[in-house]
Write a protein that holds these residues in place. Structure first.
Motif, PDB file in Angstrom:
ATOM      1  N   THR A 120      -8.881   6.465   6.639  1.00 51.59           N
ATOM      2  CA  THR A 120      -7.767   5.513   6.641  1.00 51.59           C
ATOM      3  C   THR A 120      -7.780   4.585   7.855  1.00 51.59           C
ATOM      4  O   THR A 120      -7.056   3.600   7.879  1.00 51.59           O
ATOM      5  CB  THR A 120      -6.432   6.270   6.631  1.00 51.59           C
ATOM      6  N   SER A 131      -6.554   5.162  10.658  1.00 48.46           N
ATOM      7  CA  SER A 131      -5.200   5.169  11.234  1.00 48.46           C
ATOM      8  C   SER A 131      -4.714   6.604  11.362  1.00 48.46           C
ATOM      9  O   SER A 131      -4.757   7.362  10.387  1.00 48.46           O
ATOM     10  CB  SER A 131      -4.241   4.372  10.347  1.00 48.46           C
ATOM     11  N   ALA A 168      -1.595   7.257  11.865  1.00 46.17           N
ATOM     12  CA  ALA A 168      -0.306   7.259  11.174  1.00 46.17           C
ATOM     13  C   ALA A 168      -0.494   7.461   9.668  1.00 46.17           C
ATOM     14  O   ALA A 168       0.213   8.257   9.038  1.00 46.17           O
ATOM     15  CB  ALA A 168       0.442   5.959  11.451  1.00 46.17           C
ATOM     16  N   ARG A 169      -1.446   6.736   9.073  1.00 42.92           N
ATOM     17  CA  ARG A 169      -1.679   6.886   7.631  1.00 42.92           C
ATOM     18  C   ARG A 169      -2.257   8.258   7.312  1.00 42.92           C
ATOM     19  O   ARG A 169      -1.940   8.852   6.280  1.00 42.92           O
ATOM     20  CB  ARG A 169      -2.603   5.768   7.137  1.00 42.92           C
ATOM     21  N   GLU A 185       0.603  10.650   7.190  1.00 41.12           N
ATOM     22  CA  GLU A 185       1.357  10.565   5.925  1.00 41.12           C
ATOM     23  C   GLU A 185       0.649  11.344   4.828  1.00 41.12           C
ATOM     24  O   GLU A 185       1.287  12.078   4.059  1.00 41.12           O
ATOM     25  CB  GLU A 185       1.521   9.106   5.511  1.00 41.12           C
ATOM     26  N   GLN A 186      -0.673  11.190   4.722  1.00 37.40           N
ATOM     27  CA  GLN A 186      -1.430  11.884   3.674  1.00 37.40           C
ATOM     28  C   GLN A 186      -1.406  13.393   3.857  1.00 37.40           C
ATOM     29  O   GLN A 186      -1.384  14.144   2.878  1.00 37.40           O
ATOM     30  CB  GLN A 186      -2.873  11.377   3.659  1.00 37.40           C
ATOM     31  N   HIS A 230      -2.665   0.001  16.885  1.00 35.96           N
ATOM     32  CA  HIS A 230      -2.158   0.370  15.554  1.00 35.96           C
ATOM     33  C   HIS A 230      -3.273   0.833  14.612  1.00 35.96           C
ATOM     34  O   HIS A 230      -3.061   0.903  13.399  1.00 35.96           O
ATOM     35  CB  HIS A 230      -1.419  -0.816  14.924  1.00 35.96           C
TER      36      HIS A 230
END
Length: 296
Positions: free
Chosen positions: A20, A22, A24-25, A28-29, A58
């Protein structure tokens, strides 16, 4: 001494973050916090002694070491997932994982799989193929179909069938070969990974091999493709190569002349008593089906 094999959780987090780009992503996953993702990635980097990501505000980007590490991590996670599903998932009684050398899958299994599927409609066969030993030594499988020494692949095995070798090429070349010694006027295409090859064939036909020209291919299928393009004479390996030989329009150079190969195909597994039900059904069917074809 501490193992260098990292935690499975760290590897899952690394794979998600790399995919991803990221934290952060990935969080989430994986239903985690971004801070937890960052912490586990850092722990993995410390264990390996090398940075895996270049951090930006980011996003993240893989380092050279991270790019090299990602493919084997993804393959390992996929293999583990397939094995877990195959052994313990909801369909474990019906899933069947088979690895096979390509020429056997293409030239032999393709002829009989419709019968097996008709007789066992609840079994889902996942078939993967390869040419080299490394192709068939990785990944999860219930059964392996290999050519050559079975002991390098599993503890127990069944001999399936042997092969007969005979020279094939395009028709206009085949028509110019009246005697085995005429073969030496053309390049002979050899598959370097096979013990049975041109030396065995020529010796059996009492042809002195001096002056022969050898070109190499990495598989019998490639050897026949080279013969189709006029690059020389290949050795067909019947019956596994019959479909390919006919499909490429190749012709036997010396009709009726063949040599028994010195190696054979084997069905390999770790333990007959430990085979799962779908694997045992496939083994029983395959041995019976090959016997009915009259192949030895």
């Amino acid at each position: 001494m501490q193992s260098r094999i990292p935690s499975l959780n760290w590897l899952r987090v690394f794979e998600a973050a790399a995919r991803t780009e990221s934290f952060a992503r990935a969080a989430e996953q994986l239903n985690m916090s971004a801070a937890a993702v960052s912490q586990q990635v850092r722990a993995l980097e410390e264990r390996l002694g090398a940075p895996l990501f270049i951090r930006h505000a980011h996003a993240v980007r893989l380092t050279e070491a991270g790019r090299a590490y990602l493919p084997p991590v993804q393959q390992a996670l996929m293999t583990l997932e397939e094995a877990t599903e195959g052994l313990f998932g909801q369909t474990r009684e019906q899933g069947l994982y088979v690895q096979s050398v390509l020429i056997f899958a293409h030239g032999i299994l393709s002829r009989g799989m419709a019968e097996f599927e008709e007789q066992h409609p609840g079994v889902s066969v996942v078939l993967s193929t390869g040419n080299s030993a490394s192709d068939l030594q990785g990944g999860f499988s219930d059964l392996k179909i290999i050519f050559g020494n079975p002991h390098a692949y599993g503890a127990e095995s069944d001999r399936l069938m042997g092969e007969r070798l005979f020279p094939v090429t395009v028709r206009n070349v085949a028509e110019r070969i009246a005697h085995p010694s005429d073969l030496l006027e053309w390049p002979l295409i050899e598959v370097g990974t096979h013990r049975s090859g041109w030396s065995q064939f020529l010796e059996d036909r009492k042809v002195r091999p001096g002056g022969r020209r050898i070109v190499y291919a990495d598989s019998s299928l490639m050897a026949m493709a080279m013969a189709r393009e006029g690059r020389g004479i290949a050795l067909a390996r019947a019956p596994a190569s019959d479909i390919e030989m006919n499909g490429m329009g190749l012709t036997p150079c010396l009709p009726g002349v063949s040599v028994q190969g010195s190696e054979a195909y084997h069905l390999v597994y770790d333990s007959l008593s430990g085979l799962r039900p779908p694997a045992r059904r496939f083994r029983d069917w395959l041995l019976d089906w090959i016997a009915r074809q009259g192949w030895d």
